[in-house]
Design an enzyme around this catalytic site. Structure first.
Site, PDB file in Angstrom:
ATOM      1  N   HIS A   7     -20.708 -99.253  -0.175  1.00 46.46           N
ATOM      2  CA  HIS A   7     -21.557 -99.341  -1.365  1.00 46.46           C
ATOM      3  C   HIS A   7     -22.798 -98.474  -1.153  1.00 46.46           C
ATOM      4  CE1 HIS A   7     -19.855-103.142  -3.195  1.00 46.46           C
ATOM      5  NE2 HIS A   7     -19.380-103.255  -1.964  1.00 46.46           N
ATOM      6  N   HIS A  31     -14.502 -99.369   1.804  1.00 46.05           N
ATOM      7  CA  HIS A  31     -15.461 -98.737   0.892  1.00 46.05           C
ATOM      8  C   HIS A  31     -16.886 -99.002   1.353  1.00 46.05           C
ATOM      9  CE1 HIS A  31     -14.765-102.830  -0.652  1.00 46.05           C
ATOM     10  NE2 HIS A  31     -16.014-102.793  -1.085  1.00 46.05           N
TER      11      HIS A  31
HETATM   12  P1  5GP Z   1     -16.695-105.834  -2.040  1.00 50.15           P
HETATM   13  O1  5GP Z   1     -15.224-105.877  -1.761  1.00 50.15           O
HETATM   14  O2  5GP Z   1     -17.446-104.927  -1.112  1.00 50.15           O
HETATM   15  O3  5GP Z   1     -17.323-107.185  -2.090  1.00 50.15           O
HETATM   16  O4  5GP Z   1     -16.957-105.263  -3.483  1.00 50.15           O
HETATM   17  C1  5GP Z   1     -16.035-104.568  -4.245  1.00 50.15           C
HETATM   18  C2  5GP Z   1     -16.770-103.918  -5.380  1.00 50.15           C
HETATM   19  O5  5GP Z   1     -15.801-103.282  -6.194  1.00 50.15           O
HETATM   20  C3  5GP Z   1     -17.546-104.887  -6.287  1.00 50.15           C
HETATM   21  O6  5GP Z   1     -18.923-104.530  -6.297  1.00 50.15           O
HETATM   22  C4  5GP Z   1     -16.891-104.710  -7.659  1.00 50.15           C
HETATM   23  O7  5GP Z   1     -17.814-104.715  -8.725  1.00 50.15           O
HETATM   24  C5  5GP Z   1     -16.194-103.376  -7.539  1.00 50.15           C
HETATM   25  N1  5GP Z   1     -14.984-103.297  -8.328  1.00 50.15           N
HETATM   26  C6  5GP Z   1     -13.980-104.206  -8.405  1.00 50.15           C
HETATM   27  N2  5GP Z   1     -13.001-103.800  -9.216  1.00 50.15           N
HETATM   28  C7  5GP Z   1     -13.375-102.591  -9.677  1.00 50.15           C
HETATM   29  C8  5GP Z   1     -12.758-101.659 -10.577  1.00 50.15           C
HETATM   30  O8  5GP Z   1     -11.675-101.864 -11.099  1.00 50.15           O
HETATM   31  N3  5GP Z   1     -13.435-100.503 -10.821  1.00 50.15           N
HETATM   32  C9  5GP Z   1     -14.658-100.252 -10.253  1.00 50.15           C
HETATM   33  N4  5GP Z   1     -15.239 -99.084 -10.557  1.00 50.15           N
HETATM   34  N5  5GP Z   1     -15.257-101.097  -9.403  1.00 50.15           N
HETATM   35  C10 5GP Z   1     -14.631-102.256  -9.121  1.00 50.15           C
END
Ligand code: 5GP
Ligand code: ZN
Length: 136
Positions: free
Chosen positions: A100, A98
């Site tokens: 951001h 993903h």
């Molecule tokens: P990373 O893996 O890049 O650190 O971040 C994952 C992102 O996914 C985080 O910013 C978190 O807030 C978001 N996130 C985690 N679980 C969910 C979810 O169930 N729904 C949504 N919309 N975002 C999520």
């Protein structure tokens, strides 16, 4: 696949979706840095950007740009951060590729990263070592 983003893609858990096509989905991050913070994901499951096939990576960034323009306009952001956390050490918590898209405001005063300094001659050595890996 027991992955939260796969579940969102399949509609098994809800998300505030903002864009969808055959290969990609964009939805709002549930814990935003700023409102409008969006995640753009390929529908196919790969652990992170480094594991994702080149063609999908290319297309992903085109979708990121398209989504980012709409996010920026909507929340009237002054700027945007694009961020891909790769690996636990880099803060990755969801192991599905993903990007951001984070709206930024002059007034938010967030500092992204701490800075370090290279020792004398070190920057050239590091550049040379990385460059060698790219020739192989
Ligand atoms: P990373 O893996 O890049 O650190 O971040 C994952 C992102 O996914 C985080 O910013 C978190 O807030 C978001 N996130 C985690 N679980 C969910 C979810 O169930 N729904 C949504 N919309 N975002 C999520
Ligand atoms: Zn997944």
């Amino acid at each position: 696949m027991d992955c939260i983003f796969c579940k969102i893609i399949k509609g098994e858990i809800p998300a505030a979706k903002i864009y969808e096509d055959n290969n990609f989905l964009a939805f709002l991050d549930i814990s935003p840095v700023n409102k409008g913070h969006t995640l753009v994901v390929p529908k196919e499951h790969y652990e992170n950007l480094m594991e994702t096939p080149d063609e999908l990576v290319r297309d992903l960034w085109v979708v990121v740009k398209k989504v980012a323009l709409a996010v920026k306009k909507t929340v009237k952001a002054d700027g945007l951060n694009f961020c891909a956390n790769n690996g636990q050490a880099a803060g990755q918590i969801i192991f599905h590729t993903h990007i951001h898209v984070i709206p930024r405001f002059t007034s938010d005063h967030f500092k992204n990263w701490p800075n370090q300094k290279y020792n004398n001659g070190e920057i050239e050595k590091v550049a040379e070592e990385i460059g060698k890996k790219l020739k192989n």
